[in-house]
Design an enzyme around this catalytic site. Structure first.
Site, PDB file in Angstrom:
ATOM      1  N   LYS A   1     -17.396   7.148  -3.745  1.00 37.39           N
ATOM      2  CA  LYS A   1     -17.455   6.261  -4.872  1.00 37.39           C
ATOM      3  C   LYS A   1     -18.176   4.924  -4.736  1.00 37.39           C
ATOM      4  O   LYS A   1     -19.116   4.463  -5.603  1.00 37.39           O
ATOM      5  CB  LYS A   1     -16.168   6.245  -5.343  1.00 37.39           C
ATOM      6  CG  LYS A   1     -15.401   7.572  -6.016  1.00 37.39           C
ATOM      7  CD  LYS A   1     -14.140   7.373  -6.629  1.00 37.39           C
ATOM      8  CE  LYS A   1     -13.285   6.801  -5.741  1.00 37.39           C
ATOM      9  NZ  LYS A   1     -11.680   6.914  -6.270  1.00 37.39           N
ATOM     10  N   VAL A   2     -17.659   4.502  -3.509  1.00 35.42           N
ATOM     11  CA  VAL A   2     -18.131   2.834  -3.494  1.00 35.42           C
ATOM     12  C   VAL A   2     -19.372   2.860  -2.904  1.00 35.42           C
ATOM     13  O   VAL A   2     -20.574   2.114  -3.270  1.00 35.42           O
ATOM     14  CB  VAL A   2     -17.357   2.076  -2.706  1.00 35.42           C
ATOM     15  CG1 VAL A   2     -17.807   0.616  -2.139  1.00 35.42           C
ATOM     16  CG2 VAL A   2     -15.770   1.772  -3.414  1.00 35.42           C
ATOM     17  N   GLY A   3     -19.593   3.785  -1.680  1.00 31.98           N
ATOM     18  CA  GLY A   3     -20.997   3.572  -0.947  1.00 31.98           C
ATOM     19  C   GLY A   3     -21.935   4.054  -1.984  1.00 31.98           C
ATOM     20  O   GLY A   3     -23.157   3.407  -1.766  1.00 31.98           O
TER      21      GLY A   3
ATOM     22  N   GLY B   1     -21.188   6.655   4.683  1.00 29.77           N
ATOM     23  CA  GLY B   1     -19.998   7.060   3.556  1.00 29.77           C
ATOM     24  C   GLY B   1     -20.530   6.717   2.440  1.00 29.77           C
ATOM     25  O   GLY B   1     -20.484   5.556   1.920  1.00 29.77           O
TER      26      GLY B   1
ATOM     27  N   LYS C   1       0.795  -1.284   0.116  1.00 35.12           N
ATOM     28  CA  LYS C   1      -0.013  -0.008  -0.222  1.00 35.12           C
ATOM     29  C   LYS C   1       0.933   1.102  -0.122  1.00 35.12           C
ATOM     30  O   LYS C   1       2.064   1.229   0.495  1.00 35.12           O
ATOM     31  CB  LYS C   1      -0.997  -0.086   1.268  1.00 35.12           C
ATOM     32  CG  LYS C   1      -2.134   1.005   1.074  1.00 35.12           C
ATOM     33  CD  LYS C   1      -3.140   0.245   0.231  1.00 35.12           C
ATOM     34  CE  LYS C   1      -4.539   0.994   0.439  1.00 35.12           C
ATOM     35  NZ  LYS C   1      -5.527   0.284  -0.409  1.00 35.12           N
TER      36      LYS C   1
END
Length: 370
Positions: free
Chosen positions: A191-193, A188, A88
């Protein structure tokens, strides 16, 4: 970047000081770049993980975050059946204030200098356009835009993988994989939520949301008038009648205080490192709440990134994402059969795959990776 006592910090985190293969720090005053790359394990292959661009309160917090995230990527990639290790990166600073072409290209040169041991991709604070820029100076870049020949935004795959995890949890807890008429709280809606919310409505679920930003919540409320908007996260976690809680923002969302009052029966979200402390999962379990290890259910994005690198078609990557349903169910069934927590069951499976790969490398005459 000032001096950091890495051994002391790792000990504070409860980790072996030599748990990571490599931690590289880089600074470019000309562009304003301060970045850290952490390689946890390359036993399964080059370390693959996203680049997080975030305004950390301190360099120590940035380092702590990248170490936790890189370790999580080793386990995530192992559970997803990918031939990549875990790594990461974090870029320290507010992307709204300091992100620039010069900074991203400098970062690309930094990653490229690692010689392919680390492959970067999108994460919080970075997108496909950023990856296109980074790729101009770095060969080891995934999740580039469709226009540049990449696979595009990995959020689409991550949202679908979380949905598969929820369906597996529903089958395990309620006897059916359907989420129809279940109430899901999403904390949240980035983008994903946001994509997860759309899938949940398609599944016939009831949805409640919250976010520290007003704009994305307002947009969702305009698109889905039936959505419930909680004032804040504290209100959402205590929402009456909630079946599933989905943390989809930054890590550490599940601490002792949240575990004590959470009303949901299942926790399944897209955020990485959701547990503020490992023992929070036991606290949740003691209250009858089923926690799904985040690195098991949120692997869709890295599956897509790995597919890009290996020349897979979007459909081939999607097929792997759909298998997260079976992977999640296997973790839950092992946990029940052995009377252990799902997090423990998932760790055991991932660690066994990593150890087997390391043994194979050693047997072939190579150095033993972690």
């Amino acid at each position: 970047m000032h001096s950091v006592d890495l051994k002391a910090l790792l000990t504070t985190l409860g980790s072996d000081p030599f748990d990571h293969e490599r931690v590289a720090l880089f600074q470019d005053p000309a562009s304003g770049l301060k970045a850290i790359v952490a390689l946890h394990s390359t036993a399964l292959g080059p370390a693959l993980g996203g680049t997080r661009f975030h305004a950390y309160d301190s360099d120590e917090k940035a380092l702590a975050d990248v170490l936790k995230l890189s370790r999580g990527m080793s386990y995530k990639n192992a559970m997803a059946g990918l031939d990549f290790g875990g790594g990461k990166a974090v870029i320290i600073g507010d992307p709204e204030q300091i992100k620039s072409e010069e900074l991203l290209m400098s970062y690309g040169r930094f990653v490229d200098s690692l010689g392919g041991r680390y492959v970067t991709a999108c994460d919080v604070g970075t997108d496909t356009a950023d990856m296109d820029t980074i790729a101009r100076t770095c060969r080891w870049t995934a999740t580039r835009s469709l226009e540049s020949g990449g696979g595009g935004d990995p959020s689409v795959f991550t949202a679908l993988s979380v949905l598969q995890g929820m369906r597996a949890a529903a089958l395990h807890r309620w006897g059916t994989p359907s989420l129809r008429d279940r109430t899901v709280g999403v904390a949240g809606v980035g983008k994903v939520g946001r994509l997860l919310v759309e899938h949940l409505f398609d599944e016939g679920a009831r949805v409640a949301v919250t976010d520290v930003r007003e704009k994305p919540v307002r947009r969702l409320a305009e698109e889905f008038p039936q959505i419930v908007v909680a004032d804040d996260t504290e209100a959402l976690i205590q929402l009456k009648g909630m079946d599933v809680y989905a943390p989809c923002a930054l890590g550490g969302a599940l601490d002792e205080a949240v575990a004590a009052v959470l009303t949901a029966e299942v926790v399944c979200g897209a955020a990485n490192n959701q547990l503020a402390r490992p023992d929070v999962e036991r606290q949740l379990a003691d209250r009858g709440i089923l926690y799904l290890p985040d690195y098991v259910v949120n692997a869709g994005g890295v599956i897509q990134a790995a597919g890009d690198l290996r020349g897979a078609t979007p459909q081939q990557s999607m097929t792997k994402v759909e298998r997260i349903f079976d992977t999640t169910l296997a973790v839950l069934e092992r946990a029940r059969a052995e009377d252990i927590l799902p997090g423990t069951a998932a760790d055991q499976i991932a660690e066994q795959r990593i150890a087997t790969a390391a043994d194979a490398r050693t047997a072939a005459g190579g150095p033993r990776p972690r």
